[in-house]
Design an enzyme around this catalytic site. Structure first.
Site, PDB file in Angstrom:
ATOM      1  N   LEU A  22       0.816  -1.210   0.000  1.00 26.41           N
ATOM      2  CA  LEU A  22       0.000   0.000   0.000  1.00 26.41           C
ATOM      3  C   LEU A  22       0.853   1.264   0.000  1.00 26.41           C
ATOM      4  CD1 LEU A  22      -2.775  -1.014   2.571  1.00 26.41           C
ATOM      5  CD2 LEU A  22      -2.932  -0.996   0.081  1.00 26.41           C
ATOM      6  N   GLY A  23       1.960   1.233   0.701  1.00 32.54           N
ATOM      7  CA  GLY A  23       2.806   2.417   0.776  1.00 32.54           C
ATOM      8  C   GLY A  23       4.060   2.122   1.557  1.00 32.54           C
ATOM      9  N   GLY A  67       7.126   4.209   4.070  1.00 35.40           N
ATOM     10  CA  GLY A  67       7.543   5.408   4.768  1.00 35.40           C
ATOM     11  C   GLY A  67       8.976   5.321   5.221  1.00 35.40           C
ATOM     12  N   GLY A  68       9.358   6.259   6.113  1.00 32.35           N
ATOM     13  CA  GLY A  68      10.728   6.306   6.570  1.00 32.35           C
ATOM     14  C   GLY A  68      11.110   5.158   7.475  1.00 32.35           C
ATOM     15  N   MET A  69      10.135   4.558   8.193  1.00 27.34           N
ATOM     16  CA  MET A  69      10.456   3.487   9.127  1.00 27.34           C
ATOM     17  C   MET A  69       9.846   2.157   8.747  1.00 27.34           C
ATOM     18  SD  MET A  69      10.410   4.920  12.979  1.00 27.34           S
ATOM     19  CE  MET A  69       8.623   4.875  12.992  1.00 27.34           C
ATOM     20  N   ALA A  70       8.748   2.138   8.025  1.00 20.93           N
ATOM     21  CA  ALA A  70       8.041   0.883   7.793  1.00 20.93           C
ATOM     22  C   ALA A  70       7.365   0.899   6.430  1.00 20.93           C
ATOM     23  CB  ALA A  70       7.000   0.652   8.888  1.00 20.93           C
ATOM     24  N   VAL A 115       3.782  -0.559   4.504  1.00 19.60           N
ATOM     25  CA  VAL A 115       2.416  -0.992   4.783  1.00 19.60           C
ATOM     26  C   VAL A 115       1.927  -1.871   3.629  1.00 19.60           C
ATOM     27  CG1 VAL A 115       0.064  -0.271   5.328  1.00 19.60           C
ATOM     28  CG2 VAL A 115       2.000   1.113   6.092  1.00 19.60           C
ATOM     29  N   LYS A 119       1.582  -3.301   8.904  1.00 22.08           N
ATOM     30  CA  LYS A 119       2.721  -2.381   8.897  1.00 22.08           C
ATOM     31  C   LYS A 119       3.949  -3.139   9.376  1.00 22.08           C
ATOM     32  CE  LYS A 119       4.137   2.192  10.526  1.00 22.08           C
ATOM     33  NZ  LYS A 119       3.734   3.361  11.333  1.00 22.08           N
ATOM     34  N   ASP A 148       3.254  13.890  13.418  1.00 24.10           N
ATOM     35  CA  ASP A 148       3.514  13.791  11.977  1.00 24.10           C
ATOM     36  C   ASP A 148       2.215  13.987  11.204  1.00 24.10           C
ATOM     37  OD1 ASP A 148       4.978  11.370   9.691  1.00 24.10           O
ATOM     38  OD2 ASP A 148       5.161  13.543   9.777  1.00 24.10           O
TER      39      ASP A 148
END
Length: 535
Positions: A18-19, A21-24, A26, A41, A134
């Site tokens: 799905l997407g 990010g900077g840490m994980a 999804v 996640k 955030d």
């Protein structure tokens, strides 16, 4: 770890990504027994060895699981598989606010419909001691029915707790939506830092662009801290003053000057719309190519970075702040405009920037010193005998495994090389035919070079292991003990050789000759004799 479609993660079957990010990352997954889709996640592999990120990820599940609000994405599960932690959340099928903005500006009614419940969800989280830290359009999801959800509390932190496992100087957030105090790395944040980020989104929805944007995250962060807010009316003169006052208050540099809660902000925003009679957003300003706003809310989270001063004005390709009227301030003395001409340089501004750079540099040095001290303290911790034995056995096991692997590779490759050489000489065919091998067929055996030089390395590896853990280690230890014993004997002999000897004692015999006095007799005679007391 990167998951692929069809892979099982516990009871969940991965459907797709799905997407990220900077840490994980999804993923969309399906739970077969419950027959429902979920959002999973998964932390990035690079963070799994870091206990701070691991505990932070687990804390996210604990924090968000306690939040029960109709506009906050709920958490269903938290588990680990083969050392890989993952968080299972409700799957909201819809689009993010960022995706909607990419298609064009939203109507005023739509803005109110989306931001009002999000403000209520954020206020609810603040009342339970949780900061989001955030807030940005990509963390606001609108489902097919038009219901907005606030998601990704991955940077959340319990505001009521005193100490934190996170670094005190760490900056968390997205550059375009970060608050000034958060950009400075301040530790004691409250709900008003989320109010600022929420205000940036509202500013973007109304004005048509974020207040600060530049080529680098450092320049954006610097503007959030030091640059005055571009007034909405300076970018679009049709924005009513009442609406502008709400946005200016929401984006005040000082937290005390902002709204206390997101609900208060939205209440004043709706009231300003009613007072101004605004029913539709005015047409957006037509931006030039250099001024065109960029939707960069999905930029990576800034961590352990300090803001730097903005680039020099006037240079092509650099970021230039847009002049805008600001709330009334005390009159200031006139200043000469900064130019490349060294005669017109604002030396006081240059000095201030140098001072800021020195302060930031000292903060970085202090952080490095703190990290070094923590490493030293970690090494000074007492180690139990059991732990020391475990480490020694583990090291021996690892070296033995490495030696076995080295020998195995060496033997296999030698067989391959010599087989290739024999095959090239047709030795196998000659031997199988029962014919003697002519000497001319024995060409130069090139594998011997590899065998010799590689064999030196293998021999060195074997001897190293032999001397560390084999009979060589026992022999070395025996020689050491023998040498220590000889050294102790030499020191003992030297001690007695250097010990001062008693003076030689002699006496005169009845025959008139001298003879040595035995040490025992000398000891007896050396004692003073008590004379008889006369009467």
């Amino acid at each position: 770890m990167a998951l692929v479609e069809g892979q099982m993660l516990g009871p969940y079957k991965i459907v797709g990504q799905l997407g990220q990010g900077g840490m994980a990352t999804v993923y969309k997954a399906h739970h077969a027994r419950l027959d429902r889709y979920v959002a999973v996640k998964v932390m990035h592999q690079a963070f799994l060895q870091d206990p701070n990120f691991h505990s932070r990820f687990e804390r996210e599940a604990q924090i968000v699981a306690r939040l029960e609000h109709p506009h906050i994405v709920p958490v269903y599960d938290y588990a680990e598989t083969e050392g890989q932690p993952y968080l299972v959340m409700k799957y909201v099928e819809g689009r993010t606010l960022k995706g909607l903005l990419a298609e064009g500006r939203l109507s005023l009614d739509r803005i109110v419909q989306i931001m009002t419940p999000i403000a209520d969800a954020l206020t609810y989280a603040h009342q339970h001691g949780v900061l989001h830290r955030d807030i940005k359009p990509s963390n606001i999801v609108i489902d097919a029915a038009g219901t907005p959800y606030l998601t990704d509390f991955g940077l959340a932190r319990i505001a009521q707790s005193g100490e934190s496992t996170m670094s005190h100087d760490m900056i968390l957030g997205t550059p375009q939506y970060i608050s000034p105090e958060q950009a400075r790395g301040e530790r004691d944040l409250d709900a008003r830092t989320d109010v600022y980020s929420f205000g940036v989104i509202l500013y973007e929805l109304v004005v048509g662009r974020v207040p600060f944007n530049a080529d680098t995250p450092y320049a954006i962060v610097h503007d959030h801290i030091y640059s005055p807010l571009p007034a909405p009316s300076s970018l679009n003169p049709d924005i009513p003053p009442a609406v502008e006052r709400v946005l200016v208050k929401a984006l005040a540099k000082t937290p005390a000057e902002r709204y206390a809660t997101p609900n208060d902000l939205m209440q004043d925003f709706r009231q300003a719309l009613n007072e101004s009679g605004l029913r539709a957003l005015p047409s957006a300003h037509v931006w030039t190519q250099d001024e065109a706003p960029r939707l960069m809310d999905d930029a990576p989270t800034i961590t352990d970075q300090q803001p730097r001063p903005a680039e020099t004005p006037g240079k092509p390709g650099r970021y230039v702040s847009i002049p805008a009227p600001v709330p009334p301030r005390p009159p200031q003395p006139p200043q000469v405009e900064a130019r490349w001409d060294m005669g017109n340089v604002k030396w006081d501004e240059v000095g201030r920037k140098i001072e800021d750079s020195v302060k930031r540099g000292s903060g970085v040095v202090a952080e490095i010193a703190r990290s070094i001290q923590e490493a030293v303290d970690e090494n000074r911790k007492p180690v139990s005998d059991e732990e020391r034995i475990r480490r020694r056995i583990q090291k021996r096991y690892e070296e033995r495994t490495g030696l076995i692997i080295h020998l195995t590779i060496y033997i296999v490759m030698q067989l391959v090389f010599w087989g290739m050489w024999a095959n090239s000489q047709d030795l196998f065919a000659t031997l199988l035919a029962g014919n003697p091998v002519p000497f001319a067929m024995l060409d130069f055996p090139w594998p011997a070079i590899v065998t010799f030089f590689w064999g030196i390395g293998v021999f060195a590896n074997i001897m190293d292991y032999y001397n560390k853990y084999g009979a060589g280690a026992e022999k070395r230890e025996r020689l050491i003990q023998e040498e220590l014993e000889r050294e102790r004997q030499r020191k003992l002999e030297a001690y007695y050789d250097e010990k001062p000897k008693r003076d030689r004692r002699v006496r005169l015999t009845e025959d008139g000759e001298l003879e040595d006095v035995p040490e025992d007799d000398y000891a007896d005679t050396s004692k003073p004799k008590r004379g008889r007391r006369g009467r």
